[in-house]
Design an enzyme around this catalytic site. Structure first.
Site, PDB file in Angstrom:
ATOM      1  CD  GLU A 169      16.105  -5.334 -37.178  1.00  0.00           C
ATOM      2  OE1 GLU A 169      17.174  -5.864 -36.818  1.00  0.00           O
ATOM      3  OE2 GLU A 169      15.001  -5.872 -37.021  1.00  0.00           O
ATOM      4  CB  SER A 170      21.726  -1.352 -38.513  1.00  0.00           C
ATOM      5  OG  SER A 170      21.129  -0.343 -39.325  1.00  0.00           O
TER       6      SER A 170
END
Length: 440
Positions: A169-170
């Site tokens: 996700e990041s």
């Protein structure tokens, strides 16, 4: 991308700008004939008050966006949002063109699965994930309640799965996005393709501003309005975010314990079954009916074993009560047996490539193997416009697959299977350029 969305990459935010009016200058007129005459008097410069077509369109667009925001504000007031929150949210709201562009080109749906996995589960991401997991475990030794293993035990979700979601996700918190969630969601609501969804998420974002001590400037994330290190949509924040470090705030942007616990809480409450594997790579028997590789056909792994399905290593299949065969690249690619926990990851992001990436990365972080069978890299994936053409052609030929939308879902796969059977081909439901050309 984060819970209940599709998926996560972070284009920089953009804003609409008006181009200053162009000056129309009347030139001096001279006479070159002989004999000379008195020079003409220069005509004064005139500033045009008319807009160019581009300026007119841009101004109209800004006015329509402002009207949409005003109309939404009226509904938000009726839902209990106060004036101070509306001013905070919308006094500086901006239209974000990149959000609209990205909404139509999500990589989980538009790239070949092997290309997506090459990036999502790259050797670099695996190595960094291993290092991050070690760091979290060392840090957890000083905080028995907020350590990643304590969180994993509390919610029944392995630490490797939490770190895998964090990584995809990041990139382990290093790229949470830079687009204000309010701007992204207002843009998607105004644009209209998913207006009802965006309105609901925007209202949830206003509730966060009003009740949860989070500043507008802190509420940044992706083009889809997902926020924080594991990309929670506003509705997911309201429902699942956890204050694990005990500071009185649910900080999914800056507190890693809050990030881990919130993610674990989401999965646990979305159906995660503690102690069960997500699935595994398998080898299908000769003569396998590929129509059985269908997410809707679920049976105990013991039944699959009785039908000749084996693990890729030859070890016994794990006990999974409701398992299905997954062929993410059709009959020519790797095969997987997936269980309930795979479907729980789909609730986080409803893309097969994403769920496969999370589970394979978690498997690698736990010391397991990557995918063993080769991907059919020689088979080009269909573009969204080609999928749209395929769906239209299938419907025209009587192989019903629902309303054409350029996305391959269960209805499209059913239509492709019926068409493949009509040609005597393996009915794996995988759309290819060859099938599209035959249909056309």
């Amino acid at each position: 991308m984060g819970p209940m969305q599709t998926p996560s990459l972070f284009p920089a935010s953009a804003r609409c700008k008006l181009v200053p009016p162009l000056l129309a200058i009347l030139a001096l007129v001279g006479c070159a004939s002989t004999p000379p005459v008195e020079p003409t008097v220069p005509t004064p410069s005139v500033v045009s008050t008319e807009q160019t077509p581009a300026e007119s369109t841009e101004a109209e667009h800004r006015q329509k966006f402002a009207r949409w925001v005003a109309e939404f504000s009226t509904r938000a007031r009726a839902a209990g949002i106060d004036e101070a929150t509306l001013h905070t949210a919308f006094d500086t709201v901006r239209f974000v063109p990149s959000a609209v562009t990205s909404d139509r080109a999500q990589p989980e749906f538009t790239r070949a699965v092997w290309d997506y996995l090459d990036s999502a589960v790259s050797p670099q991401r695996v190595a960094r994930g291993e290092a991050k997991l070690r760091q979290l475990r060392l840090a957890g030794n000083g905080d028995a309640n907020a350590g990643v293993d304590a969180i994993a035990a509390r919610y029944g979700v392995p630490a490797e799965v939490l770190v895998a979601i964090w990584g995809i996700e990041s990139n382990y918190g290093s790229n949470i996005g830079d687009i204000p969630a309010i701007d992204a969601l207002a843009t998607l609501g105004f644009e209209g393709r998913r207006e009802a969804w965006a309105r609901g998420q925007l209202l949830a974002a206003l509730k966060i501003l009003q009740h949860h001590g989070i500043d507008r400037a802190q509420m940044i994330g992706s083009w889809a309005g997902a926020m924080g290190q594991t990309q929670f949509l506003p509705s997911a924040f309201l429902a699942y975010a956890v204050d694990a470090d005990g500071d009185g705030r649910r900080d999914i942007w800056g507190s890693v314990p809050d990030v881990m616990a919130s993610t674990a809480n989401f999965l646990a409450r979305s159906g995660w079954q503690a102690g069960q594997p997500w699935g595994l790579e398998v080898r299908l028997p000769p003569g396998f009916d590929y129509a059985q590789a269908n997410a809707e056909l679920r049976q105990p792994s013991a039944q699959w074993a009785a039908e000749g399905v084996q693990s890729i290593t030859g070890a016994p299949l794990p006990a999974l009560l409701e398992s299905a065969i997954l062929l993410p690249a059709g009959a020519r690619g790797p095969a997987f047996l997936v269980g309930p926990n795979f479907r729980t990851i789909l609730r986080y992001n409803n893309a097969t490539s994403y769920a496969l990436a999370v589970n394979l990365l978690a498997q690698r972080l736990a010391g397991g193997p990557g995918v063993q069978a080769p991907w059919p890299r020689e088979v080009p994936p269909l573009s969204r416009s080609q999928v749209l053409a395929l769906q239209t052609a299938l419907n025209t030929r009587g192989f019903e697959c629902g309303t054409p939308d350029g996305m391959v879902g269960p209805a499209t796969q059913r239509g492709v299977r019926r068409y493949q059977r009509s040609l005597g081909l393996p009915a794996d439901g995988y759309p290819t350029l060859e099938l599209l050309q035959r249909l056309q």
